[in-house]
Design a protein around this motif. Structure first.
Motif, PDB file in Angstrom:
ATOM      1  N   VAL A 243      24.918  82.641  42.868  1.00  0.00           N
ATOM      2  CA  VAL A 243      24.607  81.219  42.984  1.00  0.00           C
ATOM      3  C   VAL A 243      25.778  80.514  43.647  1.00  0.00           C
ATOM      4  O   VAL A 243      26.948  80.814  43.360  1.00  0.00           O
ATOM      5  CB  VAL A 243      24.317  80.616  41.589  1.00  0.00           C
ATOM      6  CG1 VAL A 243      24.298  79.099  41.654  1.00  0.00           C
ATOM      7  CG2 VAL A 243      22.986  81.122  41.060  1.00  0.00           C
TER       8      VAL A 243
ATOM      9  N   CYS B 125      29.993  71.882  37.702  1.00  0.00           N
ATOM     10  CA  CYS B 125      29.578  73.208  37.240  1.00  0.00           C
ATOM     11  C   CYS B 125      28.538  73.097  36.137  1.00  0.00           C
ATOM     12  O   CYS B 125      27.554  73.848  36.111  1.00  0.00           O
ATOM     13  CB  CYS B 125      30.787  73.996  36.751  1.00  0.00           C
ATOM     14  SG  CYS B 125      31.982  74.401  38.044  1.00  0.00           S
TER      15      CYS B 125
ATOM     16  N   TYR C 239      27.211  86.363  39.803  1.00  0.00           N
ATOM     17  CA  TYR C 239      28.416  85.802  40.408  1.00  0.00           C
ATOM     18  C   TYR C 239      28.151  84.363  40.830  1.00  0.00           C
ATOM     19  O   TYR C 239      27.006  83.978  41.100  1.00  0.00           O
ATOM     20  CB  TYR C 239      28.856  86.611  41.637  1.00  0.00           C
ATOM     21  CG  TYR C 239      29.232  88.033  41.316  1.00  0.00           C
ATOM     22  CD1 TYR C 239      30.527  88.349  40.905  1.00  0.00           C
ATOM     23  CD2 TYR C 239      28.291  89.056  41.418  1.00  0.00           C
ATOM     24  CE1 TYR C 239      30.872  89.657  40.597  1.00  0.00           C
ATOM     25  CE2 TYR C 239      28.631  90.369  41.115  1.00  0.00           C
ATOM     26  CZ  TYR C 239      29.921  90.650  40.707  1.00  0.00           C
ATOM     27  OH  TYR C 239      30.260  91.945  40.394  1.00  0.00           O
ATOM     28  N   TYR C 240      29.238  83.578  40.902  1.00  0.00           N
ATOM     29  CA  TYR C 240      29.170  82.186  41.327  1.00  0.00           C
ATOM     30  C   TYR C 240      30.171  81.974  42.463  1.00  0.00           C
ATOM     31  O   TYR C 240      31.353  82.273  42.310  1.00  0.00           O
ATOM     32  CB  TYR C 240      29.533  81.239  40.177  1.00  0.00           C
ATOM     33  CG  TYR C 240      28.624  81.314  38.981  1.00  0.00           C
ATOM     34  CD1 TYR C 240      27.613  80.374  38.796  1.00  0.00           C
ATOM     35  CD2 TYR C 240      28.789  82.316  38.014  1.00  0.00           C
ATOM     36  CE1 TYR C 240      26.784  80.433  37.683  1.00  0.00           C
ATOM     37  CE2 TYR C 240      27.969  82.382  36.911  1.00  0.00           C
ATOM     38  CZ  TYR C 240      26.968  81.446  36.751  1.00  0.00           C
ATOM     39  OH  TYR C 240      26.141  81.508  35.647  1.00  0.00           O
TER      40      TYR C 240
ATOM     41  N   LEU D  77      31.894  79.081  44.408  1.00  0.00           N
ATOM     42  CA  LEU D  77      32.146  77.646  44.338  1.00  0.00           C
ATOM     43  C   LEU D  77      32.902  77.224  45.591  1.00  0.00           C
ATOM     44  O   LEU D  77      34.041  77.651  45.815  1.00  0.00           O
ATOM     45  CB  LEU D  77      32.952  77.301  43.087  1.00  0.00           C
ATOM     46  CG  LEU D  77      32.381  77.802  41.748  1.00  0.00           C
ATOM     47  CD1 LEU D  77      33.257  77.353  40.588  1.00  0.00           C
ATOM     48  CD2 LEU D  77      30.945  77.326  41.553  1.00  0.00           C
TER      49      LEU D  77
ATOM     50  N   ALA E 162      23.064  84.221  36.753  1.00  0.00           N
ATOM     51  CA  ALA E 162      23.789  84.711  37.923  1.00  0.00           C
ATOM     52  C   ALA E 162      24.804  85.769  37.539  1.00  0.00           C
ATOM     53  O   ALA E 162      25.448  85.688  36.485  1.00  0.00           O
ATOM     54  CB  ALA E 162      24.482  83.558  38.629  1.00  0.00           C
TER      55      ALA E 162
ATOM     56  N   ARG F 182      33.659  86.401  37.637  1.00  0.00           N
ATOM     57  CA  ARG F 182      32.351  86.116  38.238  1.00  0.00           C
ATOM     58  C   ARG F 182      32.419  84.870  39.118  1.00  0.00           C
ATOM     59  O   ARG F 182      31.560  84.668  39.979  1.00  0.00           O
ATOM     60  CB  ARG F 182      31.295  85.900  37.158  1.00  0.00           C
ATOM     61  CG  ARG F 182      30.978  87.122  36.302  1.00  0.00           C
ATOM     62  CD  ARG F 182      29.945  86.761  35.254  1.00  0.00           C
ATOM     63  NE  ARG F 182      30.411  85.643  34.434  1.00  0.00           N
ATOM     64  CZ  ARG F 182      29.598  84.865  33.695  1.00  0.00           C
ATOM     65  NH1 ARG F 182      28.294  85.058  33.712  1.00  0.00           N
ATOM     66  NH2 ARG F 182      30.104  83.878  32.956  1.00  0.00           N
ATOM     67  N   PHE F 183      33.423  84.025  38.896  1.00  0.00           N
ATOM     68  CA  PHE F 183      33.560  82.780  39.637  1.00  0.00           C
ATOM     69  C   PHE F 183      34.529  82.976  40.795  1.00  0.00           C
ATOM     70  O   PHE F 183      35.695  83.338  40.585  1.00  0.00           O
ATOM     71  CB  PHE F 183      34.038  81.664  38.714  1.00  0.00           C
ATOM     72  CG  PHE F 183      33.014  81.250  37.696  1.00  0.00           C
ATOM     73  CD1 PHE F 183      32.106  80.232  37.957  1.00  0.00           C
ATOM     74  CD2 PHE F 183      32.919  81.906  36.474  1.00  0.00           C
ATOM     75  CE1 PHE F 183      31.146  79.855  37.029  1.00  0.00           C
ATOM     76  CE2 PHE F 183      31.973  81.546  35.525  1.00  0.00           C
ATOM     77  CZ  PHE F 183      31.081  80.528  35.797  1.00  0.00           C
TER      78      PHE F 183
END
Length: 454
Positions: A392, A407, A423-424, A426, A421, A445-446
């Motif tokens: 995402v 977020c 993974y994210y 940003l 998700a 994951r971010f």
């Protein structure tokens, strides 16, 4: 000067092939096909003819004169078969024959395409020869040409190449002295139209270019939006009403019908025509389990410059004539420009993820990518692999920092979309709040992506 290099490469590859080939090259006005052809034809034996608005007889006369001047040959019949019989490369090199805006001939003279077929079949010229038919009448090529030239002639075309707009990476390469942020602003205003980019002065700032090109009466883009529409569409009053209504934020069919006063059926027909010319697009939410919470489909103006014109200029057209370009910019463009460009930052971020995926640098092997448009909240980017695992993306363009509140809104939209998700990504055009940085440090994951990374 900017051209679509991938198309230029296709033409070079065709030239290197053995035997005879017939290619169709077409694209919108300002795709810079002429510059591309000029670059391609360098150091090659060629004959280039630019067709005119003319009667069949006048067209043949004009081409005959140019055949004579180019090859110094005698002509008696002044017919296309005779012309293609008399062209020559003067050696073993492949000859390139380019007929630009060929629709002006084909629409009125069936003998032209028959001569082209014979030329390709080595019945007029022993070859080798590469024939390139060119056109800037996109709608005619895609909708009317097959019937006009006939099935046999169309079947003889080896490849049709549509010159598309430059993607963002190509825009960045075209503006080497600009920062990524500056390139996004130019891309959001002009899109990837090569002819527009070639007239952008990289020595001037954003305001100066907009005032010179768009807001000045002698500016190259002053009438470009309306000219683009008028090339192939009639009833401009209807089309411009619809586009202005979309630009004002009405993106559903029912809303467009209510605001314009046109029936749903009428709006649908005109929207179909605008879609055929790549002016608008229907955006459908990425399919997830939260279909009840998603908008079923919204309309957006796809052409970046048309969107800019109808968003900022069209609503204030009277002021455009009464104000100086600088005053108009400060009054009607500057206050809303940053917010407006957020959509294009999201598009750039999606293109970036697509490029990472193409070179195997995403954490998942993505097979599908899109956006989710909710009735309450949205998700800028959703990428999915074959196992229905998700990445995402959240994109922040105009806020000082991408913070935890953004977020949390993303997480709420994900609940409505009924997805989780792996993974994210940003993305922030400016900064990340400290708590977001701390979260990314603790939870891998971010993944944070700033403008330097882009």
């Amino acid at each position: 000067m900017v051209v679509k290099n991938s198309v230029l490469k296709e033409l070079e590859d065709a030239y290197k092939m053995a035997g005879n080939q017939l290619y169709l090259l077409y694209g919108r006005v300002d795709c810079e096909k002429e510059l591309m052809l000029k670059a391609f034809l360098q150091n090659k034996k060629y004959f280039y003819y630019r067709s005119r608005y003319a009667s069949p007889e006048e067209q043949r006369t004009r081409m005959g004169q140019e055949i004579f001047e180019k090859f110094q040959v005698s002509l008696t019949k002044y017919a296309y078969e005779e012309y293609f019989n008399r062209v020559k490369s003067g050696g073993p090199e492949k000859l390139v024959i380019v007929i630009d805006e060929f629709q002006y001939i084909s629409k009125k003279d069936s003998e032209f395409m028959e001569a082209i077929r014979k030329l390709k079949a080595k019945r007029l010229y022993p070859g080798p020869v590469l024939i390139v038919l060119c056109s800037s009448a996109v709608a005619w090529v895609e909708q009317e040409m097959p019937e006009v030239i006939g099935a046999a002639a169309e079947k003889g075309i080896d490849r049709k190449i549509k010159i598309g707009n430059l993607n963002f990476l190509e825009v960045v390469r075209a503006l080497p002295d600009y920062s990524v942020s500056e390139c996004i602003k130019v891309y959001g205003i002009l899109g990837g139209v090569a002819g527009y980019l070639n007239r952008w002065n990289i020595k001037q700032d954003l305001k100066s270019n907009i005032c010179r090109l768009i807001l000045s009466r002698n500016g190259y883009l002053y009438r470009a939006a309306e000219e683009l529409l008028s090339e192939s569409l009639r009833e401009l009053s209807v089309y411009e009403t619809i586009l202005a209504t979309i630009a004002d934020g009405n993106d559903k069919l029912n809303d467009l019908s209510k605001k314009t006063g046109f029936s749903r059926a009428k709006v649908s027909v005109y929207m179909k025509n605008l879609s055929a010319f790549d002016i608008i697009q229907k955006v459908v939410s990425f399919e997830t389990g939260g279909w009840d919470h998603a908008k079923k489909g919204i309309y957006r103006i796809q052409d970046n410059y048309v969107n800019f014109w109808f968003h900022f200029v069209y609503p204030h057209l009277s002021d455009l004539y009464m104000m100086s370009p600088e005053e108009f910019y400060d009054t009607h463009i500057l206050p809303g420009l940053d917010s407006y460009l957020g959509r294009y930052f999201s598009e750039v971020c999606m293109e970036y993820m697509g490029l990472l995926g193409s070179v195997g640098k995403l954490p998942l092997q993505v097979t599908k990518m899109g956006t989710w448009i909710g009735k309450e909240g949205s998700i800028d980017i959703i990428a999915q692999n074959s196992m229905r695992q998700y990445i995402v993306g959240l994109c922040n363009w105009n806020q000082p920092k991408l913070d935890m509140g953004m977020c949390e809104k993303l997480f709420e939209s994900m609940k409505l979309a009924k997805i989780k998700a792996e993974y994210y990504f940003l993305f922030s055009a400016r900064e990340f709040a400290e708590d977001v940085r701390a979260m990314a440090e603790q939870d891998k994951r971010f993944i944070l992506v700033d403008m330097n990374e882009l």
